[in-house]
Scaffold this motif. Structure first.
Motif, PDB file in Angstrom:
ATOM      1  N   LEU A 109     111.626 -54.107  37.237  1.00 20.12           N
ATOM      2  CA  LEU A 109     112.367 -55.013  36.357  1.00 20.12           C
ATOM      3  C   LEU A 109     113.429 -54.194  35.643  1.00 20.12           C
ATOM      4  N   LYS A 110     114.649 -54.717  35.596  1.00 23.03           N
ATOM      5  CA  LYS A 110     115.755 -53.974  34.989  1.00 23.03           C
ATOM      6  C   LYS A 110     115.728 -54.053  33.466  1.00 23.03           C
ATOM      7  N   PHE A 111     116.118 -52.947  32.841  1.00 25.38           N
ATOM      8  CA  PHE A 111     116.355 -52.887  31.403  1.00 25.38           C
ATOM      9  C   PHE A 111     117.823 -52.502  31.200  1.00 25.38           C
ATOM     10  N   GLN A 112     118.584 -53.387  30.581  1.00 23.98           N
ATOM     11  CA  GLN A 112     119.983 -53.107  30.230  1.00 23.98           C
ATOM     12  C   GLN A 112     120.868 -52.811  31.446  1.00 23.98           C
ATOM     13  N   ASP A 113     120.448 -53.172  32.642  1.00 22.60           N
ATOM     14  CA  ASP A 113     121.206 -52.860  33.863  1.00 22.60           C
ATOM     15  C   ASP A 113     121.448 -51.363  34.020  1.00 22.60           C
ATOM     16  N   ALA A 114     120.684 -50.549  33.295  1.00 21.50           N
ATOM     17  CA  ALA A 114     120.889 -49.101  33.352  1.00 21.50           C
ATOM     18  C   ALA A 114     119.634 -48.369  33.807  1.00 21.50           C
ATOM     19  N   GLU A 115     118.472 -48.953  33.588  1.00 25.18           N
ATOM     20  CA  GLU A 115     117.218 -48.330  33.995  1.00 25.18           C
ATOM     21  C   GLU A 115     116.236 -49.414  34.413  1.00 25.18           C
ATOM     22  N   GLU A 116     115.156 -48.993  35.021  1.00 24.04           N
ATOM     23  CA  GLU A 116     114.169 -49.934  35.533  1.00 24.04           C
ATOM     24  C   GLU A 116     112.771 -49.501  35.118  1.00 24.04           C
ATOM     25  N   ILE A 117     111.903 -50.487  34.960  1.00 22.77           N
ATOM     26  CA  ILE A 117     110.488 -50.204  34.765  1.00 22.77           C
ATOM     27  C   ILE A 117     109.759 -50.638  36.030  1.00 22.77           C
ATOM     28  N   ALA A 118     108.889 -49.788  36.531  1.00 19.97           N
ATOM     29  CA  ALA A 118     108.167 -50.075  37.763  1.00 19.97           C
ATOM     30  C   ALA A 118     106.818 -50.710  37.452  1.00 19.97           C
ATOM     31  N   SER A 119     106.276 -51.393  38.431  1.00 21.64           N
ATOM     32  CA  SER A 119     104.969 -52.037  38.244  1.00 21.64           C
ATOM     33  C   SER A 119     103.891 -51.008  37.926  1.00 21.64           C
ATOM     34  N   LEU A 120     103.997 -49.814  38.514  1.00 18.29           N
ATOM     35  CA  LEU A 120     103.002 -48.771  38.253  1.00 18.29           C
ATOM     36  C   LEU A 120     103.119 -48.242  36.824  1.00 18.29           C
ATOM     37  N   ASP A 121     104.336 -48.241  36.266  1.00 18.64           N
ATOM     38  CA  ASP A 121     104.514 -47.824  34.869  1.00 18.64           C
ATOM     39  C   ASP A 121     103.722 -48.738  33.933  1.00 18.64           C
ATOM     40  N   ILE A 122     103.833 -50.038  34.170  1.00 14.45           N
ATOM     41  CA  ILE A 122     103.111 -50.999  33.334  1.00 14.45           C
ATOM     42  C   ILE A 122     101.609 -50.873  33.561  1.00 14.45           C
ATOM     43  N   ALA A 123     101.205 -50.692  34.821  1.00 12.07           N
ATOM     44  CA  ALA A 123      99.781 -50.550  35.136  1.00 12.07           C
ATOM     45  C   ALA A 123      99.175 -49.345  34.420  1.00 12.07           C
ATOM     46  N   ASN A 124      99.891 -48.227  34.431  1.00 11.26           N
ATOM     47  CA  ASN A 124      99.383 -47.026  33.757  1.00 11.26           C
ATOM     48  C   ASN A 124      99.349 -47.201  32.242  1.00 11.26           C
ATOM     49  N   ALA A 125     100.348 -47.905  31.702  1.00  7.12           N
ATOM     50  CA  ALA A 125     100.362 -48.161  30.257  1.00  7.12           C
ATOM     51  C   ALA A 125      99.180 -49.043  29.859  1.00  7.12           C
ATOM     52  N   PHE A 126      98.886 -50.057  30.666  1.00  7.64           N
ATOM     53  CA  PHE A 126      97.734 -50.917  30.389  1.00  7.64           C
ATOM     54  C   PHE A 126      96.430 -50.121  30.442  1.00  7.64           C
ATOM     55  N   HIS A 127      96.352 -49.167  31.360  1.00  8.16           N
ATOM     56  CA  HIS A 127      95.118 -48.376  31.449  1.00  8.16           C
ATOM     57  C   HIS A 127      94.958 -47.476  30.224  1.00  8.16           C
ATOM     58  N   GLN A 128      96.066 -46.951  29.718  1.00  9.30           N
ATOM     59  CA  GLN A 128      95.991 -46.187  28.470  1.00  9.30           C
ATOM     60  C   GLN A 128      95.517 -47.081  27.327  1.00  9.30           C
ATOM     61  N   MET A 129      96.011 -48.313  27.300  1.00 12.55           N
ATOM     62  CA  MET A 129      95.570 -49.255  26.271  1.00 12.55           C
ATOM     63  C   MET A 129      94.073 -49.516  26.384  1.00 12.55           C
ATOM     64  N   TYR A 130      93.589 -49.636  27.609  1.00  8.13           N
ATOM     65  CA  TYR A 130      92.156 -49.868  27.817  1.00  8.13           C
ATOM     66  C   TYR A 130      91.334 -48.672  27.336  1.00  8.13           C
ATOM     67  N   GLU A 131      91.778 -47.472  27.671  1.00  5.21           N
ATOM     68  CA  GLU A 131      91.040 -46.275  27.270  1.00  5.21           C
ATOM     69  C   GLU A 131      91.061 -46.072  25.762  1.00  5.21           C
ATOM     70  N   LYS A 132      92.132 -46.508  25.114  1.00  2.00           N
ATOM     71  CA  LYS A 132      92.257 -46.359  23.660  1.00  2.00           C
ATOM     72  C   LYS A 132      91.733 -47.583  22.909  1.00  2.00           C
ATOM     73  N   LYS A 133      91.111 -48.523  23.643  1.00  2.98           N
ATOM     74  CA  LYS A 133      90.527 -49.734  23.056  1.00  2.98           C
ATOM     75  C   LYS A 133      91.557 -50.512  22.238  1.00  2.98           C
ATOM     76  N   ARG A 134      92.678 -50.801  22.888  1.00  3.74           N
ATOM     77  CA  ARG A 134      93.762 -51.513  22.210  1.00  3.74           C
ATOM     78  C   ARG A 134      93.821 -52.995  22.574  1.00  3.74           C
ATOM     79  N   TYR A 135      92.877 -53.475  23.379  1.00  7.80           N
ATOM     80  CA  TYR A 135      92.882 -54.899  23.701  1.00  7.80           C
ATOM     81  C   TYR A 135      91.497 -55.364  24.124  1.00  7.80           C
TER      82      TYR A 135
END
Length: 364
Positions: A109-135
């Motif tokens: 998904l594009k951010f500002q037409d200058a950079e992109e976030i990948a599906s794996l980036d979001i997946a890894n961020a969610f896993h950090q949230m799970y490990e840190k008990k953020r949801y």
């Protein structure tokens, strides 16, 4: 921009306050010189509803909306001086709804037409949230081309995901505004909002399955997708308001200053007062309901403000004196008084009572 502001308006209508919403807008369309309606954003060509209005709180705007800031927001990796109002302050009991929209493709998904976030980036961020008990649970919703690929890499538990289109499939706009010369809203978001508008209050029994079933190919013109394998509950049992609304269970505090449960072993008289609200006790203390109630012009019974204030003053003063005689502070006594009131009334009056006790604490 109308996509996300429309969703923002919906969750606010269903009771989620701005203090629990993080809004990221990559472009300030409302103030763009090409906008024929300065200070306004519409999601329909009839211009009936201004989404921007006067009550929009944007937490990240313009060049603050970056992939780095989005990942930091999810994982709470900020400097110590980062404002709390711009942080996602959640814990293991929090249900989180994440909605993303914009230009995208397979696994990005594009951010500002200058950079992109990948599906794996979001997946890894969610896993950090799970490990840190953020949801507790996450509902991830995305409206972009090939949207369903954005949740294909998720691997953390208790995540429900929904997207607007399959791999190698585009997402389409609903209609264009001829005055503005642009499409104002996408079909997936438009029909999601159409469904959510049927929810008139926070007691609705509509479920997530009802929402997913509503988003058909005939409406959206693409194949919407849902991923449920990581989610523990059946979607037919998950209420829409679990993610889109603010429904809180109020549990009265029935413990004393030492943390012991005072409900256990109390007699009938004490139990009677615990079940009463402050207003109920005020009416009964008058000895005659006609002393506290009066009829207005529409024959509706209303409480006399002076009598209620008098009762509250006497109750607070006597309780405060009793607390001081026991060597207890005002906060301890306020907690005891609050435990004898109904949860809803307690929520309404707690700040008044707390402030009153603090202000009237006698000097040594």
């Amino acid at each position: 921009m109308a996509n996300v502001l429309s969703m923002y308006r919906t969750v606010k209508r269903l009771g989620i306050p701005d203090s629990q919403i993080i809004l990221m807008l990559s472009d300030d369309v409302s103030c763009n010189s090409r906008n024929l309606f300065p200070g306004a954003v519409f999601n329909n060509k009839d211009h009936m509803l201004d989404l921007y209005g006067e009550s929009v709180e944007v937490d990240y705007r313009g060049y603050e909306v970056t992939v780095e800031n989005f990942i930091r927001l999810l994982t709470d990796r900020w400097d110590e001086d980062h404002p709390k109002s711009k942080r996602l302050l959640t814990n293991e009991n929090s249900n989180i709804f994440i909605y993303m929209t914009g230009h995208g493709g397979a696994d990005f998904l594009k951010f500002q037409d200058a950079e992109e976030i990948a599906s794996l980036d979001i997946a890894n961020a969610f896993h950090q949230m799970y490990e840190k008990k953020r949801y507790n649970e996450i509902f991830f919703m995305i409206d972009t081309c090939q949207a369903n690929t954005m949740y294909s890499k998720f691997y953390s538990p208790n995540i429900l995901a929904c997207g607007s289109s399959e791999f190698e499939e585009s997402s389409y706009s609903h209609h264009s505004d001829v005055e503005l010369g642009v499409a104002v809203i996408d079909r997936f978001t438009y029909y999601s909002l159409e469904f959510l508008e049927n929810i008139k209050d926070k007691t609705s029994n509509l479920t997530m399955k009802d929402l997913f079933d509503y988003l058909t190919f005939d409406k959206v013109h693409s194949h919407t997708g849902v991923r449920t394998d990581l989610f523990k509950r059946n979607v037919s049992d998950v209420l829409i308001t679990d993610f889109f609304g603010n429904v809180q269970e109020i549990i009265p505090d029935l413990s004393d200053s030492d943390g012991n449960n005072i409900k256990h072993g109390i007699n009938d008289e004490e139990d009677y007062y615990i079940e009463k609200t402050v207003l109920d006790l005020a009416i009964e203390a008058s000895g005659n309901s006609s002393d506290v109630l009066e009829e207005n012009k529409t024959n509706t019974l209303v409480l006399k403000e002076n009598d209620i204030n008098k009762y509250l003053h006497n109750t607070i003063k006597s309780g405060h004196d009793a607390a001081n005689s026991k060597g207890e502070g005002p906060i301890t006594w306020w907690k005891t008084l609050a435990s004898t009131t109904n949860g809803v009334i307690f929520t309404t009056l707690c700040f008044i009572l707390y402030k009153f006790v603090i202000v009237t604490e006698p000097k040594n």
